[in-house]
Scaffold this motif. Structure first.
Motif, mmCIF file in Angstrom:
data_model
loop_
_atom_site.group_PDB
_atom_site.id
_atom_site.type_symbol
_atom_site.label_atom_id
_atom_site.label_comp_id
_atom_site.label_asym_id
_atom_site.label_seq_id
_atom_site.Cartn_x
_atom_site.Cartn_y
_atom_site.Cartn_z
ATOM 1 N N LEU A 209 10.033 -5.666 -2.465
ATOM 2 C CA LEU A 209 9.209 -5.798 -3.656
ATOM 3 C C LEU A 209 8.011 -4.866 -3.498
ATOM 4 C CD1 LEU A 209 9.073 -9.687 -4.192
ATOM 5 C CD2 LEU A 209 10.369 -8.029 -5.554
ATOM 6 N N ASP A 210 7.525 -4.366 -4.619
ATOM 7 C CA ASP A 210 6.354 -3.496 -4.598
ATOM 8 C C ASP A 210 5.065 -4.259 -4.868
ATOM 9 O OD1 ASP A 210 7.954 -1.040 -4.386
ATOM 10 O OD2 ASP A 210 8.575 -1.533 -6.441
ATOM 11 N N LYS B 74 4.209 0.463 -13.646
ATOM 12 C CA LYS B 74 5.391 0.815 -14.435
ATOM 13 C C LYS B 74 6.515 1.285 -13.504
ATOM 14 C CE LYS B 74 2.949 2.055 -18.682
ATOM 15 N NZ LYS B 74 2.705 3.110 -19.708
ATOM 16 N N GLY B 75 7.678 0.694 -13.692
ATOM 17 C CA GLY B 75 8.833 1.045 -12.879
ATOM 18 C C GLY B 75 8.897 0.340 -11.537
ATOM 19 N N LYS B 76 7.936 -0.542 -11.236
ATOM 20 C CA LYS B 76 7.883 -1.204 -9.935
ATOM 21 C C LYS B 76 8.589 -2.560 -9.964
ATOM 22 C CE LYS B 76 5.410 2.165 -8.328
ATOM 23 N NZ LYS B 76 6.006 3.191 -7.447
ATOM 24 N N ARG B 77 8.885 -3.062 -8.763
ATOM 25 C CA ARG B 77 9.539 -4.360 -8.588
ATOM 26 C C ARG B 77 8.464 -5.424 -8.373
ATOM 27 N NH1 ARG B 77 12.789 -2.223 -3.511
ATOM 28 N NH2 ARG B 77 10.644 -1.491 -3.201
ATOM 29 N N THR C 247 0.808 -1.220 0.000
ATOM 30 C CA THR C 247 0.000 0.000 0.000
ATOM 31 C C THR C 247 0.839 1.267 0.000
ATOM 32 O OG1 THR C 247 -0.159 -0.079 2.421
ATOM 33 C CG2 THR C 247 -1.918 -1.163 1.162
ATOM 34 N N ASP C 248 2.139 1.151 0.329
ATOM 35 C CA ASP C 248 3.008 2.332 0.342
ATOM 36 C C ASP C 248 3.877 2.439 -0.909
ATOM 37 O OD1 ASP C 248 4.737 0.240 0.747
ATOM 38 O OD2 ASP C 248 5.576 0.980 2.641
ATOM 39 N N ALA C 249 3.537 1.639 -1.948
ATOM 40 C CA ALA C 249 4.375 1.614 -3.152
ATOM 41 C C ALA C 249 3.913 2.597 -4.223
ATOM 42 C CB ALA C 249 4.405 0.197 -3.734
ATOM 43 N N GLY C 250 2.890 3.373 -3.925
ATOM 44 C CA GLY C 250 2.413 4.344 -4.907
ATOM 45 C C GLY C 250 1.652 3.709 -6.058
ATOM 46 N N PHE D 234 -4.353 -2.451 -20.043
ATOM 47 C CA PHE D 234 -3.907 -1.281 -19.282
ATOM 48 C C PHE D 234 -2.635 -0.629 -19.818
ATOM 49 C CE2 PHE D 234 -6.160 -4.208 -16.403
ATOM 50 C CZ PHE D 234 -7.227 -3.390 -16.049
ATOM 51 N N GLY D 235 -2.064 -1.201 -20.893
ATOM 52 C CA GLY D 235 -0.899 -0.580 -21.515
ATOM 53 C C GLY D 235 0.400 -0.718 -20.751
ATOM 54 N N VAL D 236 0.503 -1.716 -19.874
ATOM 55 C CA VAL D 236 1.724 -1.944 -19.092
ATOM 56 C C VAL D 236 2.430 -3.178 -19.659
ATOM 57 C CG1 VAL D 236 2.705 -2.361 -16.808
ATOM 58 C CG2 VAL D 236 0.620 -0.985 -17.039
ATOM 59 N N ALA D 237 3.609 -2.994 -20.214
ATOM 60 C CA ALA D 237 4.361 -4.080 -20.831
ATOM 61 C C ALA D 237 5.264 -4.768 -19.808
ATOM 62 C CB ALA D 237 5.205 -3.542 -21.983
#
Length: 337
Positions: free
Chosen positions: A185-186, A109-112, A98-101, A134-137
């Motif tokens: 990890l996010d 995008k950009g997350k672990r 919940t704190d990973a934005g 959702f356009g996330v590759a």
């Protein structure tokens, strides 16, 4: 007399995880004509490991993605049967800190991202949904995989990280659960802590206030996805040893018919159990037609779009060098079903 009858039947080994649609076979004694299946109940990730590394059972449940990867590499040990007993909306299983934005899928995008095994079919479907809805590759995230080379299915299928994908191996002294709880990890494709599996995580993450599902209302997202795509993703099928099928080609249809009959029996029992709810008005009577339909059909024809999609996803995600055609997956006698 019993011994003589059994001697005329093929004595075959079969393994799958527990599943309501398979229980009449696994524990109810239902048998295909001409066969005596010796059933072993096992957690599915272990079955796949044994089949991909050792070809231990004559007939078994199998990961669709690992099967496709094997076929694309020229491994023809197995022949598929269009028996699909495991459907889920896999992208709704994803969890986040919940704190990973992360408020919506696009925020990944950009997350672990943690994953038990990159090539597993549930992850294939999740990545397909993220990209096409959702356009996330896959290349937009940093991946962390828990299974080691020795414990993974990819260890048997020659898995390598697809081009452009940043993939790290989680050290053997930790796991997805620990890394999620410590903020290393996010997010994770989904979280599994079954001690019977080949995976290492054991922490109860979902009781923690800092962990939640990516989609808080999974039912609403599942319905939206189905209405948008017409897909109810499937991750496993049944496979038969090719050498056995070449010697006894009648096995394919006999197994298919028995597994379909097992599912039909379970569905019929479910409808019977629902009847008092319709009779008393707890369920609206105009919903009877919906209950009468089969949302999880077996066979190639009824699942053509689903199968074309998963073969395309496996290819476009770089897990196979070519797109495996649906006709390659299944016994010829079952293609018209």
């Amino acid at each position: 007399m019993l011994e003589d009858a059994l001697a005329k039947k093929l004595q075959l080994s079969f393994s799958s995880d527990r599943n309501p649609y398979l229980d009449p076979i696994l524990v109810g004694g239902m048998q295909p004509d001409g066969m005596d299946l010796q059933s072993t109940v096992m957690q599915s990730s272990r079955i796949f490991w044994y089949q991909l590394h050792e070809a231990r059972f004559d007939i078994s449940e199998m990961s669709i993605s690992s099967y496709l990867i094997s076929l694309a590499r020229g491994d023809d040990t197995w022949v598929g049967l269009p028996i699909f007993h495991s459907h889920h909306f896999f992208h709704t299983w994803s969890i986040i800190r919940t704190d990973a934005g992360i408020e919506r899928p696009e925020d990944l995008k950009g997350k672990r991202m943690g994953v038990m095994e990159y090539q597993m079919t549930a992850a294939v479907w999740m990545r397909g949904a993220l990209l096409h809805e959702f356009g996330v590759a896959p290349e937009d995230m940093e991946w962390w995989m828990e299974r080691t080379e020795q414990s993974s299915h990819g260890g048997a299928t020659g898995f390598k990280a697809p081009p452009g994908v940043k993939l790290n191996r989680i050290p053997e002294d930790t796991n997805i659960g620990v890394m999620m709880s410590e903020g290393q990890l996010d997010a994770a494709v989904f979280y599994h802590r079954d001690p019977a599996s080949v995976d290492r995580s054991r922490i109860d993450l979902m009781s923690r206030p800092d962990i939640r599902h990516l989609f808080p209302d999974a039912a609403t997202e599942s319905e939206r996805y189905y209405q948008s795509t017409g897909l109810h993703p499937v991750n496993h099928c049944i496979v038969v040893r090719r050498s056995l099928l070449e010697k006894h080609p009648w096995i394919a249809l006999n197994v298919f018919r028995t597994f379909r009959a097992a599912k039909d029996d379970v569905v019929a029992q479910g409808r019977q159990l629902m009847e008092p709810y319709f009779q008393t008005g707890a369920f609206p009577s105009d919903r009877r037609s919906a209950v009468a339909a089969d949302p999880l059909p077996y066979g190639v024809k009824a699942n053509q779009k689903l199968l074309e999609t998963v073969t395309q996803y496996v290819y476009e995600q770089g897990l196979t060098a070519r797109k495996v055609e649906v006709e390659e997956m299944f016994a010829p006698s079952t293609l018209g079903l």
